[in-house]
Design a protein around this motif. Structure first.
Motif, PDB file in Angstrom:
ATOM      1  N   LEU A 145      42.906  47.959  36.120  1.00 27.39           N
ATOM      2  CA  LEU A 145      44.147  48.314  35.427  1.00 27.39           C
ATOM      3  C   LEU A 145      43.848  48.737  33.989  1.00 27.39           C
ATOM      4  O   LEU A 145      44.374  49.740  33.492  1.00 27.39           O
ATOM      5  CB  LEU A 145      45.114  47.122  35.428  1.00 27.39           C
ATOM      6  CG  LEU A 145      45.707  46.741  36.779  1.00 27.39           C
ATOM      7  CD1 LEU A 145      46.685  45.584  36.592  1.00 27.39           C
ATOM      8  CD2 LEU A 145      46.414  47.927  37.408  1.00 27.39           C
ATOM      9  N   TRP A 146      42.974  47.977  33.365  1.00 29.10           N
ATOM     10  CA  TRP A 146      42.618  48.270  31.972  1.00 29.10           C
ATOM     11  C   TRP A 146      41.960  49.656  31.868  1.00 29.10           C
ATOM     12  O   TRP A 146      42.276  50.453  30.998  1.00 29.10           O
ATOM     13  CB  TRP A 146      41.662  47.173  31.475  1.00 29.10           C
ATOM     14  CG  TRP A 146      41.128  47.417  30.095  1.00 29.10           C
ATOM     15  CD1 TRP A 146      41.806  47.299  28.925  1.00 29.10           C
ATOM     16  CD2 TRP A 146      39.805  47.839  29.766  1.00 29.10           C
ATOM     17  NE1 TRP A 146      41.002  47.610  27.871  1.00 29.10           N
ATOM     18  CE2 TRP A 146      39.756  47.946  28.366  1.00 29.10           C
ATOM     19  CE3 TRP A 146      38.674  48.124  30.505  1.00 29.10           C
ATOM     20  CZ2 TRP A 146      38.607  48.340  27.691  1.00 29.10           C
ATOM     21  CZ3 TRP A 146      37.527  48.510  29.839  1.00 29.10           C
ATOM     22  CH2 TRP A 146      37.498  48.620  28.447  1.00 29.10           C
ATOM     23  N   TRP A 158      44.502  52.343  32.134  1.00 35.21           N
ATOM     24  CA  TRP A 158      45.263  52.391  30.893  1.00 35.21           C
ATOM     25  C   TRP A 158      44.473  53.166  29.822  1.00 35.21           C
ATOM     26  O   TRP A 158      44.996  54.029  29.139  1.00 35.21           O
ATOM     27  CB  TRP A 158      45.559  50.968  30.433  1.00 35.21           C
ATOM     28  CG  TRP A 158      46.437  50.892  29.219  1.00 35.21           C
ATOM     29  CD1 TRP A 158      47.802  50.959  29.186  1.00 35.21           C
ATOM     30  CD2 TRP A 158      46.001  50.772  27.871  1.00 35.21           C
ATOM     31  NE1 TRP A 158      48.243  50.879  27.920  1.00 35.21           N
ATOM     32  CE2 TRP A 158      47.163  50.762  27.068  1.00 35.21           C
ATOM     33  CE3 TRP A 158      44.757  50.680  27.250  1.00 35.21           C
ATOM     34  CZ2 TRP A 158      47.107  50.659  25.687  1.00 35.21           C
ATOM     35  CZ3 TRP A 158      44.692  50.569  25.885  1.00 35.21           C
ATOM     36  CH2 TRP A 158      45.861  50.557  25.104  1.00 35.21           C
ATOM     37  N   VAL A 159      43.183  52.851  29.702  1.00 32.49           N
ATOM     38  CA  VAL A 159      42.339  53.516  28.701  1.00 32.49           C
ATOM     39  C   VAL A 159      42.293  55.021  28.980  1.00 32.49           C
ATOM     40  O   VAL A 159      42.425  55.851  28.078  1.00 32.49           O
ATOM     41  CB  VAL A 159      40.903  52.924  28.723  1.00 32.49           C
ATOM     42  CG1 VAL A 159      39.952  53.783  27.907  1.00 32.49           C
ATOM     43  CG2 VAL A 159      40.912  51.501  28.195  1.00 32.49           C
ATOM     44  N   VAL A 200      41.958  43.331  37.329  1.00 30.37           N
ATOM     45  CA  VAL A 200      42.458  43.428  35.958  1.00 30.37           C
ATOM     46  C   VAL A 200      41.696  44.500  35.189  1.00 30.37           C
ATOM     47  O   VAL A 200      42.289  45.335  34.477  1.00 30.37           O
ATOM     48  CB  VAL A 200      42.333  42.056  35.242  1.00 30.37           C
ATOM     49  CG1 VAL A 200      42.665  42.196  33.762  1.00 30.37           C
ATOM     50  CG2 VAL A 200      43.238  41.043  35.910  1.00 30.37           C
ATOM     51  N   VAL A 201      40.381  44.541  35.351  1.00 28.69           N
ATOM     52  CA  VAL A 201      39.568  45.543  34.661  1.00 28.69           C
ATOM     53  C   VAL A 201      39.956  46.952  35.127  1.00 28.69           C
ATOM     54  O   VAL A 201      40.000  47.894  34.324  1.00 28.69           O
ATOM     55  CB  VAL A 201      38.060  45.277  34.908  1.00 28.69           C
ATOM     56  CG1 VAL A 201      37.215  46.412  34.354  1.00 28.69           C
ATOM     57  CG2 VAL A 201      37.657  43.970  34.246  1.00 28.69           C
TER      58      VAL A 201
END
Ligand code: UDP
Ligand code: MG
Length: 320
Positions: A250-251, A254-255, A247-248
């Motif tokens: 993916l984050w 995204w950032v 999940v991190v």
């Protein structure tokens, strides 16, 4: 019915004279009422005591015919002392009880009655623990619950006060494990069983032989000898952390793509640390699964006991 009462003793010289008196009275009462035969006995197992315990036992054995003594070569712990006594006892049933008279000895009569009514194993269960300290009560009851959560089958609030019939004893002999936790093994035997309730009293004399350290190690032993749940938890933790890092990741992507606040090098440094940590835990967990299997195999536990064969023949002995 011939009964043996087994009493493990470790440095119990203060309480032993009372214990002998009380147990002798119980035995006499039961004999007189015809519930047990005249050749029933009391077996004191001296677990390598360093005080006058063995001297006392010898003295009593010399003057009281139903009393026997067994001396272990050194201190081997409560569970081993119990086994030594139970395995040396003959007769139709064995009751094990602590030397400190915390467990109400009048319950022995109820146990004998339950056995006569067909129960092969009779568990003594503490009804009230008012006499125990708050800490002992909370820790003990919390522990029974924890064992239940980890799928270890134990009888709640039952310690080592119980009656075992001859067949249960013979079945017990087939467990060859060195890490002994009788409370977990006895329910594995099966057979018809019954429960007798009693109130737990205070220790009559002397001090508890279970220090906090010994209690913790006993508790840990009980858990790890019966449950591979701690190994499974590693797998769970690994899955959780791996998922978190995913999940991190993916984050972080995204950032990097949709904002201007991406710190160069952050994602490529931090994400792999967690991801690898998670993957490693997962792998250890998988190894743990295999370990759990090996561990179960090395115990060589008997797989079943035959309780009855119909039609009844002479060959109704237990077989592994
Ligand atoms: N005991 C034993 N060997 C040991 C420790 C204890 O045979 O190494 C015996 C002790 O003499 C007593 C019983 O086990 O008869 C239970 O011990 P204790 O009463 O000290 O435990 P607690 O009731 O405090 O849990
Ligand atoms: Mg005690």
């Amino acid at each position: 019915m011939r009964l043996s009462i087994v009493v493990p003793c470790y440095n119990e010289q203060d309480v032993l004279p009372h214990t002998m008196e009380r147990l002798s009275a119980v035995l006499l009462g039961l004999t007189q009422s015809g519930k047990i035969s005249g050749d029933s006995r009391i077996i004191f197992v001296d677990d390598g005591s360093k005080d006058g315990t063995w001297g006392l036992i010898e003295g009593f054995a010399a003057s009281h015919p139903p009393i026997y003594g067994i001396k272990l070569s050194r201190n081997r712990g409560h569970q081993n002392a119990l086994l030594a006594g139970v395995f040396s006892a003959d007769g139709d049933a064995v009751v094990t009880v602590d030397a400190d008279l915390q467990d109400d000895v009048t319950a022995i009569e109820k146990m004998v009655e339950a056995h006569a009514a067909g129960a092969e194993i009779v568990y003594g269960v503490r009804l009230c623990r008012k006499a125990d300290t708050l800490f002992k009560r909370l820790s003990a009851e919390g522990y029974y619950r924890l064992l239940g959560l980890m799928n270890v089958e134990v009888v709640f609030n039952h310690a080592d006060y119980r009656l075992l019939g001859r067949r249960a004893v013979e079945a017990l002999k087939q467990f060859n494990e060195t890490n002994l936790f009788l409370r977990g093994i006895i329910p594995l035997l099966g057979f018809p069983s019954a429960i007798v309730y009693y109130d737990r009293a205070e220790r009559l004399a002397g001090k508890s032989k279970y220090s906090l350290r010994r209690m913790l190690s006993f508790a840990w032993e009980g858990l790890t000898s019966f449950s591979a749940a701690p190994l499974r938890m590693i797998t769970g933790l690994g899955v959780l952390i791996s998922f978190g890092s995913f999940v991190v990741t993916l984050w972080a992507i995204w950032v990097r793509l949709f904002s201007t606040s991406a710190v160069p090098g952050w994602a490529s440094t931090v994400v792999p640390i967690y991801l690898l940590g998670g993957v490693q835990l997962l792998c250890i967990g998988i190894i743990g699964e295999y370990l759990a299997k090996i561990y179960a195999e090395t115990k060589h536990r008997p797989r079943f006991f035959i309780e009855k064969i119909v039609p009844l023949s002479a060959a109704s002995e237990d077989s592994p």
